[in-house]
Design a protein around this motif. Sequence first.
Motif, PDB file in Angstrom:
ATOM      1  N   ASP A  13       0.851  -1.183   0.000  1.00  0.00           N
ATOM      2  CA  ASP A  13       0.000   0.000   0.000  1.00  0.00           C
ATOM      3  C   ASP A  13       0.890   1.237   0.000  1.00  0.00           C
ATOM      4  O   ASP A  13       1.637   1.482   0.963  1.00  0.00           O
ATOM      5  N   THR A  14       0.833   2.008  -1.062  1.00  0.00           N
ATOM      6  CA  THR A  14       1.768   3.128  -1.221  1.00  0.00           C
ATOM      7  C   THR A  14       1.504   4.259  -0.225  1.00  0.00           C
ATOM      8  O   THR A  14       2.426   4.980   0.165  1.00  0.00           O
ATOM      9  N   GLN A  15       0.265   4.443   0.195  1.00  0.00           N
ATOM     10  CA  GLN A  15      -0.042   5.545   1.104  1.00  0.00           C
ATOM     11  C   GLN A  15       0.607   5.364   2.468  1.00  0.00           C
ATOM     12  O   GLN A  15       1.078   6.320   3.076  1.00  0.00           O
ATOM     13  N   SER A  16       0.636   4.132   2.962  1.00  0.00           N
ATOM     14  CA  SER A  16       1.191   3.878   4.292  1.00  0.00           C
ATOM     15  C   SER A  16       2.479   3.078   4.247  1.00  0.00           C
ATOM     16  O   SER A  16       3.065   2.796   5.299  1.00  0.00           O
ATOM     17  N   SER A  17       2.928   2.721   3.047  1.00  0.00           N
ATOM     18  CA  SER A  17       4.108   1.851   2.873  1.00  0.00           C
ATOM     19  C   SER A  17       3.956   0.544   3.650  1.00  0.00           C
ATOM     20  O   SER A  17       4.915  -0.006   4.189  1.00  0.00           O
ATOM     21  N   THR A  18       2.729   0.055   3.720  1.00  0.00           N
ATOM     22  CA  THR A  18       2.424  -1.171   4.457  1.00  0.00           C
ATOM     23  C   THR A  18       2.476  -2.383   3.538  1.00  0.00           C
ATOM     24  O   THR A  18       1.935  -2.360   2.432  1.00  0.00           O
ATOM     25  N   TYR A  19       3.079  -3.447   4.035  1.00  0.00           N
ATOM     26  CA  TYR A  19       3.035  -4.728   3.339  1.00  0.00           C
ATOM     27  C   TYR A  19       1.897  -5.574   3.915  1.00  0.00           C
ATOM     28  O   TYR A  19       1.758  -5.708   5.137  1.00  0.00           O
ATOM     29  N   THR A  20       1.105  -6.124   3.004  1.00  0.00           N
ATOM     30  CA  THR A  20       0.092  -7.127   3.333  1.00  0.00           C
ATOM     31  C   THR A  20       0.560  -8.444   2.731  1.00  0.00           C
ATOM     32  O   THR A  20       1.142  -8.460   1.639  1.00  0.00           O
ATOM     33  N   TYR A  21       0.301  -9.529   3.428  1.00  0.00           N
ATOM     34  CA  TYR A  21       0.754 -10.837   2.950  1.00  0.00           C
ATOM     35  C   TYR A  21      -0.414 -11.807   2.820  1.00  0.00           C
ATOM     36  O   TYR A  21      -1.236 -11.937   3.733  1.00  0.00           O
TER      37      TYR A  21
END
Length: 383
Positions: A13-21
């Motif tokens: 997610d580019t807005q939060s730089s979060t990785y989802t797996y």
Amino acid sequence: MHTSQAQVIQLFDTQSSTYTYLVYDPGSLDAVIIDPVDDQIQRDQQLIQDKGLKVRWALETHAHADHITSAGLLAEHFGLKTAAPEGCNIGTASVQLVDGQIIPFGAFTLKALHTPGHTAGSMSFYLAAKEGGHVFSGDTLLIQGCGRTDFQSGSAQALYHSLTQILFKLPHNTTVWPGHDYQGRTHSSIGNEINNNVRVAGHTEAQFVAIMNNLNLPKPRRIDEAVPANLNSGLRQDAGGETVRNDVLTIRPADGYAGDVYPELAWHWVQSGEAVLVDVRSDAERAWVGFVPEAKPLAWKQWPVVDVNPEFDAGIRAIAATGLKIVLLCRSGVRSVAAAQRATNLGIEAFNILEGFEGDPDAHAHRGKLGGWRMRGLPWGQN
């Protein structure tokens, strides 16, 4: 022994730089999703459907401060179970994870590791494998870094212990899948982080604590909205910019039954022994969407049949034999009105719970955002 390896899909997610797996068993297609983001729910749903995955769990590594989880919505759409660390106080998660707990999917399992420090409840998820395992470390261990410890029950001392005594004790060839990265890096290894992590490698606990206490990082942009929402599995309390009504104890007259009550008053009556809560949704709705633990199940209609449940009259009479008033709950407050009217015709004091369990659909036809038992943060669970 299962010969194939679990597959890991990393999403960003580019807005939060979060990785989802998305982690899945290629044999059964059973899967788990870790740290899903609400803004990416369409992407994730499409991928799950395209691959034919049967997602069994939505897991949280902690209560996030920089994005809102989609776990609650995914549970609603896919019927999966939500699970979160017990110490994070995410009361709407159907499973409260404790250290060492096993999360099964297909032929594989994830092991929950309590790794506090970023938050008091933070967890990592470890997937053992003969060829080299995987650890999904959330914000505990990042590539060449670690999560901050200056808010949300953070502790630099606890984080140092989690890193050095828990995660760094995993096999050195374990792949590290972090919760974030801000420089385009995707993964690392335990061995690499032991040797090269600039925050912790070669540092004593006192040195690490000094580093963490002097980071002077800005407050996460979305913390004020993200944390309260994530404590409710991402089902927003502030959807549409509306505040939850303050007149929750108001009962307005209604034709054909005793009256309408807001969910908070209904729950107060139940807790004080004045009323019995009756859930008139179908068995499938309670199983897939969620249930109120203390409610008596008595379907008004069992889908797809459109006729009134022939057992309703006998059931409601039996419940009313306690002498307590009845408060009736459905999806959004339509079936419960009809049920309340019928109960009243039978001589029973029956009230309708306004907004129901999920509330009305919003402009995008999604429920759970415009009111209802669940959005108001009242007790509920999930099978």
